[in-house]
Design a protein around this motif. Structure first.
Motif, PDB file in Angstrom:
ATOM      1  N   THR A   6       1.109  -1.405   0.562  1.00 23.68           N
ATOM      2  CA  THR A   6       0.054   0.733   0.209  1.00 23.68           C
ATOM      3  C   THR A   6       0.965   1.829   0.079  1.00 23.68           C
ATOM      4  O   THR A   6       0.763   2.255  -0.720  1.00 23.68           O
ATOM      5  CB  THR A   6      -1.306   0.134   1.254  1.00 23.68           C
ATOM      6  OG1 THR A   6      -0.368  -0.232   2.348  1.00 23.68           O
ATOM      7  CG2 THR A   6      -1.769  -1.160   1.498  1.00 23.68           C
ATOM      8  N   GLU A   7       2.050   1.525   0.502  1.00 26.48           N
ATOM      9  CA  GLU A   7       2.824   2.310   0.787  1.00 26.48           C
ATOM     10  C   GLU A   7       3.366   2.545  -1.054  1.00 26.48           C
ATOM     11  O   GLU A   7       3.150   3.827  -1.395  1.00 26.48           O
ATOM     12  CB  GLU A   7       4.196   2.417   2.357  1.00 26.48           C
ATOM     13  CG  GLU A   7       3.642   2.280   3.596  1.00 26.48           C
ATOM     14  CD  GLU A   7       4.608   1.829   3.878  1.00 26.48           C
ATOM     15  OE1 GLU A   7       6.246   1.996   3.786  1.00 26.48           O
ATOM     16  OE2 GLU A   7       4.320   2.053   5.386  1.00 26.48           O
ATOM     17  N   GLN A   8       3.779   1.050  -1.195  1.00 29.87           N
ATOM     18  CA  GLN A   8       4.538   1.393  -2.442  1.00 29.87           C
ATOM     19  C   GLN A   8       3.258   1.693  -3.415  1.00 29.87           C
ATOM     20  O   GLN A   8       3.484   3.487  -4.566  1.00 29.87           O
ATOM     21  CB  GLN A   8       4.660   0.114  -2.663  1.00 29.87           C
ATOM     22  CG  GLN A   8       5.895  -0.547  -2.602  1.00 29.87           C
ATOM     23  CD  GLN A   8       5.929  -1.916  -3.075  1.00 29.87           C
ATOM     24  OE1 GLN A   8       5.785  -2.312  -3.375  1.00 29.87           O
ATOM     25  NE2 GLN A   8       7.828  -2.245  -2.652  1.00 29.87           N
ATOM     26  N   ALA A   9       2.168   1.711  -3.491  1.00 28.54           N
ATOM     27  CA  ALA A   9       0.917   2.708  -4.185  1.00 28.54           C
ATOM     28  C   ALA A   9       0.269   3.591  -4.331  1.00 28.54           C
ATOM     29  O   ALA A   9       0.413   4.263  -4.851  1.00 28.54           O
ATOM     30  CB  ALA A   9      -0.029   1.527  -3.799  1.00 28.54           C
ATOM     31  N   ASP A  10       0.567   4.027  -2.572  1.00 30.97           N
ATOM     32  CA  ASP A  10       0.941   5.079  -2.621  1.00 30.97           C
ATOM     33  C   ASP A  10       2.011   6.004  -3.247  1.00 30.97           C
ATOM     34  O   ASP A  10       2.176   7.304  -3.710  1.00 30.97           O
ATOM     35  CB  ASP A  10       0.345   5.669  -0.302  1.00 30.97           C
ATOM     36  CG  ASP A  10      -1.047   5.119  -0.039  1.00 30.97           C
ATOM     37  OD1 ASP A  10      -1.705   4.847  -1.203  1.00 30.97           O
ATOM     38  OD2 ASP A  10      -1.075   4.995   0.649  1.00 30.97           O
ATOM     39  N   LEU A  11       3.161   5.702  -2.873  1.00 36.71           N
ATOM     40  CA  LEU A  11       4.084   6.306  -3.242  1.00 36.71           C
ATOM     41  C   LEU A  11       3.560   6.438  -5.235  1.00 36.71           C
ATOM     42  O   LEU A  11       4.664   7.324  -5.472  1.00 36.71           O
ATOM     43  CB  LEU A  11       5.774   5.947  -2.762  1.00 36.71           C
ATOM     44  CG  LEU A  11       5.690   6.077  -1.594  1.00 36.71           C
ATOM     45  CD1 LEU A  11       6.951   4.940  -1.942  1.00 36.71           C
ATOM     46  CD2 LEU A  11       5.842   7.208  -1.181  1.00 36.71           C
ATOM     47  N   ALA A  12       3.975   5.584  -5.924  1.00 35.29           N
ATOM     48  CA  ALA A  12       3.542   5.583  -7.310  1.00 35.29           C
ATOM     49  C   ALA A  12       1.900   6.384  -7.185  1.00 35.29           C
ATOM     50  O   ALA A  12       2.478   7.035  -8.172  1.00 35.29           O
ATOM     51  CB  ALA A  12       2.952   4.200  -7.304  1.00 35.29           C
ATOM     52  N   GLU A  14       1.494   9.059  -5.879  1.00 24.25           N
ATOM     53  CA  GLU A  14       2.075  10.429  -5.402  1.00 24.25           C
ATOM     54  C   GLU A  14       3.042  11.271  -6.433  1.00 24.25           C
ATOM     55  O   GLU A  14       3.065  12.380  -7.001  1.00 24.25           O
ATOM     56  CB  GLU A  14       2.724  10.586  -4.076  1.00 24.25           C
ATOM     57  CG  GLU A  14       1.994  10.327  -3.135  1.00 24.25           C
ATOM     58  CD  GLU A  14       2.830  10.732  -1.783  1.00 24.25           C
ATOM     59  OE1 GLU A  14       3.367  10.794  -2.129  1.00 24.25           O
ATOM     60  OE2 GLU A  14       2.195  10.145  -0.317  1.00 24.25           O
ATOM     61  N   ALA A  15       4.212  10.035  -7.402  1.00 23.69           N
ATOM     62  CA  ALA A  15       4.976  10.131  -8.486  1.00 23.69           C
ATOM     63  C   ALA A  15       3.819  10.825  -9.821  1.00 23.69           C
ATOM     64  O   ALA A  15       4.308  11.410 -10.044  1.00 23.69           O
ATOM     65  CB  ALA A  15       5.771   8.978  -8.323  1.00 23.69           C
ATOM     66  N   LEU A  20       2.193  14.320 -12.904  1.00 27.61           N
ATOM     67  CA  LEU A  20       1.292  15.204 -13.668  1.00 27.61           C
ATOM     68  C   LEU A  20       0.925  17.021 -13.956  1.00 27.61           C
ATOM     69  O   LEU A  20       0.545  17.599 -14.745  1.00 27.61           O
ATOM     70  CB  LEU A  20      -0.234  13.932 -13.939  1.00 27.61           C
ATOM     71  CG  LEU A  20      -0.425  13.071 -14.250  1.00 27.61           C
ATOM     72  CD1 LEU A  20      -2.216  12.533 -13.114  1.00 27.61           C
ATOM     73  CD2 LEU A  20      -0.455  13.185 -15.419  1.00 27.61           C
ATOM     74  N   GLN A  21       1.052  16.877 -12.101  1.00 28.95           N
ATOM     75  CA  GLN A  21       1.249  18.431 -12.006  1.00 28.95           C
ATOM     76  C   GLN A  21       2.253  19.100 -13.092  1.00 28.95           C
ATOM     77  O   GLN A  21       2.321  19.807 -13.638  1.00 28.95           O
ATOM     78  CB  GLN A  21       1.347  18.842 -10.579  1.00 28.95           C
ATOM     79  CG  GLN A  21       1.207  20.063 -10.030  1.00 28.95           C
ATOM     80  CD  GLN A  21      -0.121  20.541 -10.312  1.00 28.95           C
ATOM     81  OE1 GLN A  21      -1.244  19.812 -10.542  1.00 28.95           O
ATOM     82  NE2 GLN A  21      -0.626  21.480 -10.235  1.00 28.95           N
TER      83      GLN A  21
END
Length: 148
Positions: A6-12, A14-15, A20-21
């Motif tokens: 889940t942390e990896q998914a969250d980090l992905a 966010e990246a 995109l931003q």
């Protein structure tokens, strides 16, 4: 192990969001740059337009041609506009207009053209021939040579 996933998914996520931003910011920046560049080009065009117009006015021809290659229009019809009084043209356009006027004047004087008088005579003769043919047909019909 679940936490790391889940942390990896969250980090992905966010990246991806940061990427995109960044892309959105770059797109806005490039749009602003493009608009600024366009405005600069327009201001340059306006200053160059005046110079360009002056050159075109001085050196360009100002007449169009119809399907037969004959000039239509040609500027002023005043002969003094085509030269400065001493026979020298002040611009290319005026010289071309003057030359075209001389050329058309010569063509009008040529003997190849049919005069109104000649055209009227031909028309009169054609009408008489038609009338005579019609009269002959009428006579033949009366005699019985032509039956309806």
């Amino acid at each position: 192990a679940e936490k790391t996933r889940t942390e990896q998914a969250d980090l992905a996520r966010e990246a991806d969001a940061k990427r995109l931003q960044k892309e959105i910011e770059e797109a806005k920046k490039s749009e602003e740059d493009r608009i600024r560049q366009k405005m600069e080009n327009q201001s340059n065009d306006e200053t160059m337009d005046a110079a360009k117009r002056a050159l075109i006015e001085q050196y360009s021809y100002d007449y169009t041609q119809d399907g037969d290659g004959n000039a239509i229009g040609g500027g002023d019809d005043d002969d003094t506009a085509a030269n400065n009084g001493d026979g020298v043209s002040s611009s290319n356009r005026e010289h071309a207009a003057h030359t075209m006027r001389e050329k058309t004047a010569k063509m009008k004087k040529s003997n190849n053209q049919v005069s109104k008088k000649d055209a009227r005579e031909e028309t009169k003769k054609a009408k008489e021939d038609k009338k005579n043919k019609k009269e002959e047909r009428r006579k033949r019909a009366v005699k019985g040579e032509r039956q309806r």
